[in-house]
Write a protein that holds these residues in place. Structure first.
Motif, PDB file in Angstrom:
ATOM      1  N   LYS A 190       0.853  -1.197   0.000  1.00 40.61           N
ATOM      2  CA  LYS A 190       0.000   0.000   0.000  1.00 40.61           C
ATOM      3  C   LYS A 190       0.886   1.243   0.000  1.00 40.61           C
ATOM      4  O   LYS A 190       1.623   1.466   0.962  1.00 40.61           O
ATOM      5  N   ASN A 322     -13.384  -4.897   9.395  1.00 43.54           N
ATOM      6  CA  ASN A 322     -12.537  -3.715   9.286  1.00 43.54           C
ATOM      7  C   ASN A 322     -12.717  -2.845  10.529  1.00 43.54           C
ATOM      8  O   ASN A 322     -13.831  -2.470  10.880  1.00 43.54           O
ATOM      9  N   LEU A 326     -14.881   3.244   6.892  1.00 41.54           N
ATOM     10  CA  LEU A 326     -14.356   3.723   5.613  1.00 41.54           C
ATOM     11  C   LEU A 326     -14.941   5.084   5.221  1.00 41.54           C
ATOM     12  O   LEU A 326     -14.431   5.727   4.309  1.00 41.54           O
ATOM     13  N   PHE A 329     -13.064   7.289   8.634  1.00 42.44           N
ATOM     14  CA  PHE A 329     -11.662   6.921   8.906  1.00 42.44           C
ATOM     15  C   PHE A 329     -11.385   6.592  10.373  1.00 42.44           C
ATOM     16  O   PHE A 329     -10.245   6.338  10.745  1.00 42.44           O
ATOM     17  N   SER A 359      -7.015  -3.554   9.709  1.00 45.78           N
ATOM     18  CA  SER A 359      -6.726  -2.133   9.964  1.00 45.78           C
ATOM     19  C   SER A 359      -6.374  -1.806  11.417  1.00 45.78           C
ATOM     20  O   SER A 359      -6.929  -2.377  12.360  1.00 45.78           O
ATOM     21  N   GLY A 360      -5.450  -0.855  11.522  1.00 46.41           N
ATOM     22  CA  GLY A 360      -5.104  -0.274  12.819  1.00 46.41           C
ATOM     23  C   GLY A 360      -4.324  -1.195  13.740  1.00 46.41           C
ATOM     24  O   GLY A 360      -4.350  -1.014  14.960  1.00 46.41           O
ATOM     25  N   GLU A 382      -0.281  -0.193   7.007  1.00 48.81           N
ATOM     26  CA  GLU A 382       0.538   0.936   7.458  1.00 48.81           C
ATOM     27  C   GLU A 382       1.731   0.548   8.338  1.00 48.81           C
ATOM     28  O   GLU A 382       2.859   0.958   8.071  1.00 48.81           O
TER      29      GLU A 382
HETATM   30  O1  LIG Z   1      -6.921   3.256   4.618  1.00 45.90           O
HETATM   31  C1  LIG Z   1      -7.746   4.138   4.326  1.00 45.90           C
HETATM   32  O2  LIG Z   1      -7.547   5.343   4.553  1.00 45.90           O
HETATM   33  C2  LIG Z   1      -9.021   3.782   3.635  1.00 45.90           C
HETATM   34  C3  LIG Z   1      -9.926   4.787   3.316  1.00 45.90           C
HETATM   35  C4  LIG Z   1     -11.102   4.481   2.657  1.00 45.90           C
HETATM   36  C5  LIG Z   1     -11.388   3.195   2.295  1.00 45.90           C
HETATM   37  C6  LIG Z   1     -10.476   2.175   2.618  1.00 45.90           C
HETATM   38  C7  LIG Z   1      -9.319   2.465   3.276  1.00 45.90           C
HETATM   39  N1  LIG Z   1      -8.402   1.488   3.588  1.00 45.90           N
HETATM   40  C8  LIG Z   1      -8.523   0.131   3.246  1.00 45.90           C
HETATM   41  C9  LIG Z   1      -8.182  -0.692   4.416  1.00 45.90           C
HETATM   42  O3  LIG Z   1      -9.088  -1.097   5.069  1.00 45.90           O
HETATM   43  C10 LIG Z   1      -6.739  -0.866   4.811  1.00 45.90           C
HETATM   44  O4  LIG Z   1      -5.905  -0.615   3.723  1.00 45.90           O
HETATM   45  C11 LIG Z   1      -6.327  -2.210   5.382  1.00 45.90           C
HETATM   46  O5  LIG Z   1      -7.261  -2.779   6.215  1.00 45.90           O
HETATM   47  C12 LIG Z   1      -4.989  -2.051   6.147  1.00 45.90           C
HETATM   48  O6  LIG Z   1      -5.141  -1.078   7.146  1.00 45.90           O
HETATM   49  P1  LIG Z   1      -3.888  -0.459   7.908  1.00 45.90           P
HETATM   50  O7  LIG Z   1      -3.101  -1.587   8.521  1.00 45.90           O
HETATM   51  O8  LIG Z   1      -4.471   0.407   8.961  1.00 45.90           O
HETATM   52  O9  LIG Z   1      -3.085   0.285   6.895  1.00 45.90           O
END
Ligand SMILES: O=C(O)c1ccccc1NCC(=O)[C@H](O)[C@H](O)COP(=O)(O)O
Length: 404
Positions: A190, A322, A326, A329, A359-360, A382
């Protein structure tokens, strides 16, 4: 049978009626399309309309018939526009009834307001997206229709024969989980995101993918959206052809089955289906299509309602929770625990669904927390992509080496 009806004329001479009180019985010739609250949209639809009050069904029929005769000269282009508009409206109504907040397409343009020689649109009055997810989906709709023109489905179907073989995405997650005792890692390639901006300037997708594999990732997630995430299908294809063995998730905003074929042609082993975007029927159909193509489907939910919808669908093997909303945020990893508690958790276990915490996730404590909640896999972007050495980033994330 009495009420206020708004009649839109169709090229095929039938009529669509919107009534503020539903007709019962509905005259067979007509479709009740939408309720009175939505006549605002109707008023701004590009098609001829008129309203009549206190009218008997019979008269409506006659009026519609006469009016459509006078409308017989409608162009093919307008007829197509009308069809698209109707389909879009139907989709949004079905989606809204399932708690889906985003609209798949912008409504017809907002009204123009005139002040002296100027004209302007009011914010959020019509075609301004309500949040980023809606903006992404609206953009995706246009992007996909352009891509479809360049590469029609018939062409993609022929290219399927030359696609690299599908690898077992779910099997790889299960095997990693059993081998390491921690959730199988889906490591995300990413570059940027709407919430965090650019995560890594020196972004080399193949180098990152290889570093993830070396660090013990079970699978990889590759962002293919260009506008909002600076990803691409070229990245997906390049990683697939680089010798990396981890099965690949095409991380896209799927709004059309065409994208699933395209992902497979480019070497994906799995695709993401977002419940906040797709109504139940689309998810059911797309899951069947995935099975047909040998792909795994990661069905993503964010709240209880989405989880319940997904649990009612047969044949789902992989559900992602998730922790990021989305639209806003906001990230909260307790979301994973909340959605796996009580009866829902039991149903998931009964069905043998593998849950992915998404995420997170930044620390070994975060990983232990979601594992304690019941996940057998995690999707992480991230915290590992930002590390100078993503292999070391994985060790840091799990608090141990998961490669051996
Ligand atoms: O990551 C964003 O800002 C986002 C915004 C809008 C729609 C989707 C988005 N992200 C997709 C994801 O859910 C993440 O890329 C994925 O779960 C990894 O999350 P992270 O470890 O927090 O980068």
């Amino acid at each position: 049978m009495e009420g206020l009806y708004v009649i839109n004329l169709r090229a095929n001479s039938s009529a669509i009626i919107s009534a503020h009180q539903f007709l019962n019985p509905i005259p067979s010739k007509f479709t009740i399309l939408r309720s009175m609250q939505q006549t605002h949209m109707l008023n701004h639809s590009p098609f001829k309309q008129f309203s009549v009050s206190s009218m008997k069904a019979q008269q409506v029929e006659i009026s519609a018939g006469l009016a459509s005769v006078s409308d017989a000269g409608i162009s093919d282009k307008d007829a197509l526009k009308l069809k698209e508009w109707e389909v879009g409206m139907f989709q949004d109504e079905i989606a809204a009834s399932q708690g889906i907040k985003i609209r798949r397409r912008p409504p017809t343009g907002p009204p123009l307001h005139y002040v002296g020689p100027f004209e302007f649109h009011l914010q959020n009055e019509g075609n301004t997206p309500r949040d980023v997810l809606e903006e992404i989906v609206w953009h995706k709709d246009i992007e996909v229709s352009q891509m479809k023109e360049r590469k029609p489905l018939s062409m993609l179907k022929k290219l399927l024969d030359n696609a690299p073989p599908v690898r077992d995405f779910v099997g790889a997650l299960k095997a990693a989980n059993s081998r390491t005792g921690v959730p199988g890692l889906i490591a995300e390639v990413k570059k940027a995101s709407p919430s965090r901006g650019v995560l890594r300037e020196d972004f080399d997708p193949i180098q990152i993918a290889k570093a993830y594999e070396k660090g013990g990732a079970a699978c990889l997630s590759v962002l293919t959206d260009e506008k909002f995430f600076q990803g691409s299908f070229e990245n997906l294809e390049a990683i697939r052809n680089s010798g990396v063995q981890c099965p690949l998730l095409c991380k896209e905003f799927v709004v059309d089955a065409w994208q699933i074929y395209y992902a497979r042609v480019k070497g994906a082993d799995a695709v993401l289906l977002i419940a906040a975007v797709l109504p139940d029927l689309d998810i059911k159909y797309m899951i069947k299509l995935c099975k047909l193509l040998g792909l795994a489907a990661l069905v993503e939910v964010h709240d209880e309602r989405e989880m319940d919808r997904v649990l009612a669908i047969q044949g789902i093997e992989l559900v992602g929770i998730n922790n990021r909303d989305l639209g806003t945020f906001k990230v909260d990893i307790s979301n994973t625990k909340k959605l796996l508690e009580g009866e829902r958790g039991e149903r998931i276990r009964e069905k043998g669904i593998i849950v992915v915490g998404e995420s997170g996730l930044f620390t070994p404590a975060d990983i232990a927390y979601v594992q304690g909640a019941g996940v057998r896999a995690v999707l992480v972007g991230e915290s590992i992509v930002k590390q100078k050495d993503p292999t070391a980033g994985i060790v840091e994330l799990f608090g141990k080496d998961i490669a051996s």
